[in-house]
Write a protein that holds these residues in place. Structure first.
Motif, short mmCIF file in Angstrom:
data_model
loop_
_atom_site.label_atom_id
_atom_site.label_comp_id
_atom_site.label_asym_id
_atom_site.label_seq_id
_atom_site.Cartn_x
_atom_site.Cartn_y
_atom_site.Cartn_z
N THR A 189 0.83 -1.21 0.00
CA THR A 189 0.00 0.00 0.00
C THR A 189 0.86 1.25 0.00
OG1 THR A 189 -1.99 -0.97 0.98
CG2 THR A 189 -1.58 1.36 1.44
N GLU A 190 1.87 1.28 0.87
CA GLU A 190 2.75 2.44 0.89
C GLU A 190 3.53 2.56 -0.42
OE1 GLU A 190 6.75 4.19 3.00
OE2 GLU A 190 5.64 2.65 4.10
N ALA A 191 3.94 1.42 -0.97
CA ALA A 191 4.67 1.44 -2.24
C ALA A 191 3.81 2.05 -3.35
CB ALA A 191 5.12 0.03 -2.62
N THR A 217 7.70 2.03 -12.24
CA THR A 217 7.69 1.71 -10.82
C THR A 217 6.87 0.43 -10.64
OG1 THR A 217 5.79 3.22 -10.53
CG2 THR A 217 7.97 4.07 -9.94
N VAL A 218 7.30 -0.41 -9.70
CA VAL A 218 6.65 -1.70 -9.46
C VAL A 218 6.59 -1.94 -7.95
CG1 VAL A 218 6.71 -4.20 -9.84
CG2 VAL A 218 7.49 -2.63 -11.65
N SER A 219 5.41 -2.29 -7.45
CA SER A 219 5.21 -2.50 -6.02
C SER A 219 5.38 -3.97 -5.64
CB SER A 219 3.82 -2.03 -5.60
OG SER A 219 3.69 -0.65 -5.80
N ILE A 220 5.94 -4.18 -4.45
CA ILE A 220 6.20 -5.51 -3.90
C ILE A 220 5.68 -5.53 -2.47
CG2 ILE A 220 8.02 -7.18 -3.30
CD1 ILE A 220 9.80 -5.70 -5.39
N SER A 221 5.08 -6.66 -2.06
CA SER A 221 4.58 -6.81 -0.69
C SER A 221 5.08 -8.12 -0.11
CB SER A 221 3.04 -6.78 -0.68
OG SER A 221 2.55 -6.98 0.63
N GLY A 222 5.78 -8.04 1.03
CA GLY A 222 6.45 -9.21 1.59
C GLY A 222 5.54 -10.32 2.05
N HIS A 223 4.39 -9.97 2.63
CA HIS A 223 3.57 -11.05 3.20
C HIS A 223 2.86 -11.87 2.12
CE1 HIS A 223 0.17 -8.12 2.89
NE2 HIS A 223 -0.58 -9.20 2.82
N VAL A 247 12.02 1.50 -8.41
CA VAL A 247 12.00 2.81 -9.08
C VAL A 247 13.06 2.78 -10.17
CG1 VAL A 247 12.20 5.30 -8.81
CG2 VAL A 247 11.30 3.92 -6.92
N ARG A 248 12.61 2.84 -11.41
CA ARG A 248 13.54 2.77 -12.53
C ARG A 248 14.61 3.84 -12.41
NH1 ARG A 248 13.71 5.93 -16.60
NH2 ARG A 248 11.56 6.69 -16.39
N HIS A 285 2.96 2.80 -13.73
CA HIS A 285 3.12 2.16 -12.43
C HIS A 285 2.41 0.82 -12.44
CE1 HIS A 285 3.32 1.12 -8.29
NE2 HIS A 285 2.02 1.19 -8.15
N CYS A 286 3.10 -0.20 -11.96
CA CYS A 286 2.53 -1.55 -11.92
C CYS A 286 2.50 -2.06 -10.49
CB CYS A 286 3.35 -2.50 -12.80
SG CYS A 286 2.79 -4.21 -12.72
N ASP A 287 1.32 -2.34 -10.00
CA ASP A 287 1.16 -3.01 -8.71
C ASP A 287 1.30 -4.51 -8.97
OD1 ASP A 287 0.35 -4.20 -6.37
OD2 ASP A 287 -1.63 -3.26 -6.31
N ALA A 288 2.46 -5.05 -8.61
CA ALA A 288 2.73 -6.48 -8.85
C ALA A 288 2.73 -7.27 -7.56
CB ALA A 288 4.08 -6.64 -9.57
N THR A 289 2.10 -6.73 -6.52
CA THR A 289 2.18 -7.37 -5.20
C THR A 289 1.62 -8.79 -5.20
OG1 THR A 289 0.09 -6.30 -4.59
CG2 THR A 289 2.12 -5.19 -3.94
N GLN A 290 0.61 -9.05 -6.02
CA GLN A 290 0.00 -10.38 -6.02
C GLN A 290 0.80 -11.41 -6.81
OE1 GLN A 290 -2.56 -11.41 -4.26
NE2 GLN A 290 -3.02 -9.40 -3.40
#
Length: 362
Positions: free
Chosen positions: A59-61, A180-186, A199-200, A159-164
């Protein structure tokens, strides 16, 4: 969390309770560990370590990517897909009172955004396009690379949300070509509250919070060192087995869906069954009320739509592919993990069949 992730984190709650960036050896050791974790995330994402910014989750990403790029610019036009996460939609919508226009692009009944349809919506003042890689409800995969190429030809960042997707399939940000691409650890057995933003190189973002500057000046205040270490450990683990996970869980998901159809026949249907989807995720339209099935099969962690107005994530995704309110009310979401087994799937099919038969009989 994976046990190895927990073991990697333990010393940074207790023995190594220092912040990086100070001159003494104890802090330097923590700083080295933090950079090793960054290298682990970069390896998973397929980029350079300096392109990874640690965050407090996906979410923050997403917020940092969107507001960090746009908040300091003159108002313009933003395109988002109808399948995006609340954090993407919310961050974009927060710009509207400042004069920005946010336009939503739909998908087809297979849950896929057409790159040409999206490209046709780009204007001279379009400042960003947001498109997720994989949907957490219906599992569909978007053609991010094709969309990014079309956008870049018009000078528009993506921007790509790739968390899933991370941890469930191989993801390479160079192949995606998003800025930009988002990552989520859990999402891949790391700690909750851990994440990162790719961040490119050469792309300038502004911080969206203020205080002591950390993470290349994009994040204020003390790092959550144990969470960053855990994210790095989980990323290294996921990078080693992403291909095997994709095939193994994908086969098990197909076994699950085939078993449901074999048991319940045409009473059930898999949403977007013919689309390219995440290997672990299924949205299943059942023969009865989803919440009643959820209660009857309480041994399973079933997700159902929770709200219609404003629509929650499940409702939005199902609406986007043309499902009616009645169909949404019958749909459950199921997902598999790295340790899921055929025995568990067989039991799940039995529980769902019993729940469905009980509802139909009533």
């Amino acid at each position: 969390m994976a046990p190895s992730v927990m073991e990697a984190m333990k010393p940074y709650w207790l023995t190594h309770f220092m912040l990086p960036g100070q001159g003494h050896p104890h802090a330097q050791a923590v700083g080295e560990a933090l950079e090793n974790a960054r290298e682990g995330v970069a390896l998973l994402a397929g980029c350079e370590p300096f392109e990874i910014v640690f965050t407090g989750g996906g979410t923050e990403a997403n917020n940092l990517a969107i507001l960090g790029l746009l908040a300091s610019q003159p108002a313009g036009h933003v395109l988002v897909t109808a399948l995006e996460h609340d954090s993407v939609l919310g961050a974009a919508s927060s710009l509207v009172p400042k004069g920005w226009e946010v336009e939503t692009i739909g998908c087809d009944s297979d849950g896929v955004v057409d790159p040409e349809v999206l490209a046709a919506k780009i204007r001279a003042n379009t400042k960003m396009v947001c498109v997720q890689l994989a949907n957490p409800v219906i599992g569909t995969i978007q053609p991010v690379r094709d969309i990014a190429d079309l956008c870049h030809n018009r000078g528009v960042p993506v921007h790509c949300d790739a968390t899933q997707a991370f941890g469930k399939m191989p993801v390479d940000v160079m192949t995606l070509r998003a800025d930009t691409v988002s990552i989520s650890g859990h999402k891949f057995y790391g700690p909750k509250g851990s994440g990162a933003l790719y961040v490119r190189r050469g792309l300038h973002l502004s911080p969206i919070g203020f205080g002591e500057p950390r993470e290349m000046g994009l994040r204020p205040g003390a790092e959550n060192v144990p969470a960053c270490i855990g994210l790095g450990a989980a990323a290294s683990l996921a990078a080693r087995c992403a291909g095997d996970v994709e095939v193994g869980i994908g086969d098990l998901r197909d076994y699950f869906s085939n078993g449901l159809i074999s048991t319940l026949g045409d009473k059930v249907s898999i949403v977007c069954e013919d689309s390219i989807r995440l290997p672990n995720t299924m949205a299943v339209e059942m023969p009865g009320d989803a919440k009643r099935i959820q209660r009857a099969a309480r041994q399973l962690a079933i997700a159902t739509a929770q709200s219609d107005s404003p629509p929650d994530e499940i409702t939005r995704a199902l609406r986007a592919v043309g499902k009616s309110s009645a169909q949404i009310g019958r749909t459950i979401r199921l997902s598999l993990g790295w340790t899921s087994s055929r025995d568990q799937v067989d039991r799940a099919i039995e529980l769902l069949a019993d729940a469905a038969d009980g509802i139909v009989a009533a």
